[in-house]
Design an enzyme around this catalytic site. Sequence first.
Site, PDB file in Angstrom:
ATOM      1  N   ASP A 193       0.829  -1.194   0.000  1.00 57.66           N
ATOM      2  CA  ASP A 193       0.000   0.000   0.000  1.00 57.66           C
ATOM      3  C   ASP A 193       0.871   1.256   0.000  1.00 57.66           C
ATOM      4  O   ASP A 193       1.950   1.267  -0.606  1.00 57.66           O
ATOM      5  CB  ASP A 193      -0.939  -0.037   1.205  1.00 57.66           C
ATOM      6  CG  ASP A 193      -2.263   0.640   0.929  1.00 57.66           C
ATOM      7  OD1 ASP A 193      -2.321   1.877   1.001  1.00 57.66           O
ATOM      8  OD2 ASP A 193      -3.245  -0.068   0.639  1.00 57.66           O
ATOM      9  N   HIS A 258      -3.571   5.776   3.890  1.00 56.80           N
ATOM     10  CA  HIS A 258      -4.299   4.567   3.497  1.00 56.80           C
ATOM     11  C   HIS A 258      -3.695   3.311   4.128  1.00 56.80           C
ATOM     12  O   HIS A 258      -4.396   2.475   4.717  1.00 56.80           O
ATOM     13  CB  HIS A 258      -4.259   4.486   1.965  1.00 56.80           C
ATOM     14  CG  HIS A 258      -5.289   3.638   1.328  1.00 56.80           C
ATOM     15  ND1 HIS A 258      -5.060   2.337   0.944  1.00 56.80           N
ATOM     16  CD2 HIS A 258      -6.566   3.902   0.975  1.00 56.80           C
ATOM     17  CE1 HIS A 258      -6.142   1.837   0.368  1.00 56.80           C
ATOM     18  NE2 HIS A 258      -7.079   2.768   0.366  1.00 56.80           N
ATOM     19  N   SER A 436     -11.558  -0.723  -0.093  1.00 56.37           N
ATOM     20  CA  SER A 436     -10.183  -0.829   0.416  1.00 56.37           C
ATOM     21  C   SER A 436     -10.158  -1.314   1.857  1.00 56.37           C
ATOM     22  O   SER A 436      -9.179  -1.932   2.286  1.00 56.37           O
ATOM     23  CB  SER A 436      -9.491   0.536   0.353  1.00 56.37           C
ATOM     24  OG  SER A 436      -9.145   0.878  -0.957  1.00 56.37           O
TER      25      SER A 436
END
Length: 639
Positions: A193, A258, A436
């Site tokens: 990520d 994220h 996600s």
Amino acid sequence: MRHLLSALISAALLAGAILAPASARAEQSISVAEASGLIIGFKGDEADDPPSDKPHGPWASGRDGAKARWDKKAREGRERLSRVAKEAGLPEGTIGEAGNGRLLRFNQPLRGKALDNALRRARLHPDVAWVEPNVLVPRLGVPRVPNDALFNQQWHLQSPTAPGNPTGLNLPPAWGDTIGSLSGSTAVVAVVDSGIRPGHPDLAGKLLPGYDLVSELSVANDGNGRDNDPTDPGDWIDSTDRANPLFASCDLSGSSWHGTFIAGQLAAATDNGQGVAGLNWRARVLPVRVSGKCGALLSDLLDGLRWAAGLPVSGLPTNPNPARVINLSFGGDAPCSFAYQTTIDAVTAAGALIVVAAGNADSTLTRPADCRRVMTVASVHKDGSKAWYSSFGDRVALAAPGGTNEGGAATLLLSADNSGATVPGVDGYGYKQGTSFAAPQAAGVASLMLAVNPSLSPRQLIERMKAGVRPHVPMTGLPVCGTAGVGPCACTTTTCGAGLLDANLSVALATGPAVVIQPLSQVEPGTVITLDGSQSVAIPGAQIVTYQWTQVSGPAATITSSSSAVAQATLRSEGTYVFSLTVVDDASPSRSGEDIVQVVAAMPVVSGGGGGSTGQLWGASLWAWVIAVALWQRRRRSA
């Protein structure tokens, strides 16, 4: 009037009903961490004599006589065990009894090769019928609720029986069985990520040495290319960035943090009285940074997958902590390509499960979600409808909560975050939505399953998680999913996967078999239906050796090929039919499980007359075919 039949299929699965001879069972290996001794049974040794109503000798009662006989047998058994232990070269210890067997209690506990050698020596002695290690037997698991301050706000981890929370993952009972593994690759979950914030308090002690694979300097935003620092410097896009042709089509946005959010979902420090709870209390996160401003270069992403799995990547040191589970929460705007598929095939062959997000385009799947051998996870609202943003399709494995903003904090997902709009600010907690963040829930459950059964392959993990789902929630008044742009819709097994992720059932199936029966649609009287149990799976390392279909209840039906994985049944009249599937594998007879598959049928609305009756009946028939198929599964284990 058209008559519709509703069929209820129940499948009772019995694992290992074929018993092996004692000598064969004695050769089965038992995987244990440590044993305090051996429990041994001797050939021809019946510990109890047949009971007798008459007292023997001078004894006052039959009970006293039985005790005297037992004492004599026990003394002889101890003498025999002492002799056998010397002849077999077993470790020194004290001699006693264990139920109807004989106990050799080691002076020092044994593990690993030393224990394997002792078991093998005992089995090879001609007097020994069977042997097993004397180990601690854990209590039956009870639900565990962590004391993290924000756990009550993590609605998606709670029980699905809580009011208004049908999509909860059901983690507390799963945690009663396992909170994860402390050792080996089963404890490693890779987050491929944007990197992580290494100083976050809920990630302290949870991070393994990772790597930064972002090769383009402007994307990396950290002043250098690939290195061993996976720290996330922020991935914002402002008007200055838009002047770079590489970012011309990128949306203006703040930093997402994220990867930190996902790492917190998977493995935040749990039961420590602060912050949030992670799905796997003991997991270690392997941060693999592949994305920066505006996303990730495909080459960096593919190299990141290989490195996470421990495969060689040119110019990089070999990853010393290969992951068995890799979370990849990236979307795409093209079908699966050879570049993606060949890398996925290599990573899967290395033993790593790749869990991917379905995507947030509210459309059919694109790469990597449409690639083979990945586990694709769609997102549902808290009420069970498909999230308005979630992509969908027949390659979706299952669905999990992804959060939505219509209810604010009450319907969003909570995890580790950072307050910085661009550069890093204060490490804390935040709320997000998206597929996600549905994918890491499946990755976390997979890691819990590996903690109790490290031998599970990527395919077996997917099969068992799909077999352990709860049914999609029937949604009245919403369109059926399958068309882009309709917003929230009613999930089906062809759009949102097999059902809703259930952590407790998935963990239970990690060490047990699973019956998988293809669901039935409603049919008319006289129809020959197919009973398909061919996707049923045995305990890892075992094989299914027999299938048997039987009818449990309902009007009499004729079953053909009843001893095959796929059978047929003729349903001659209207009613509810119940069928049972029993499968037998060649593993230990001490495990069993059962599945129930229910097809819920809505009867057609019949007009009282007039020209509209045909149209109404046709509409009712259409709705009957698109009714949600509910799969409820429960499993029983006996030790």
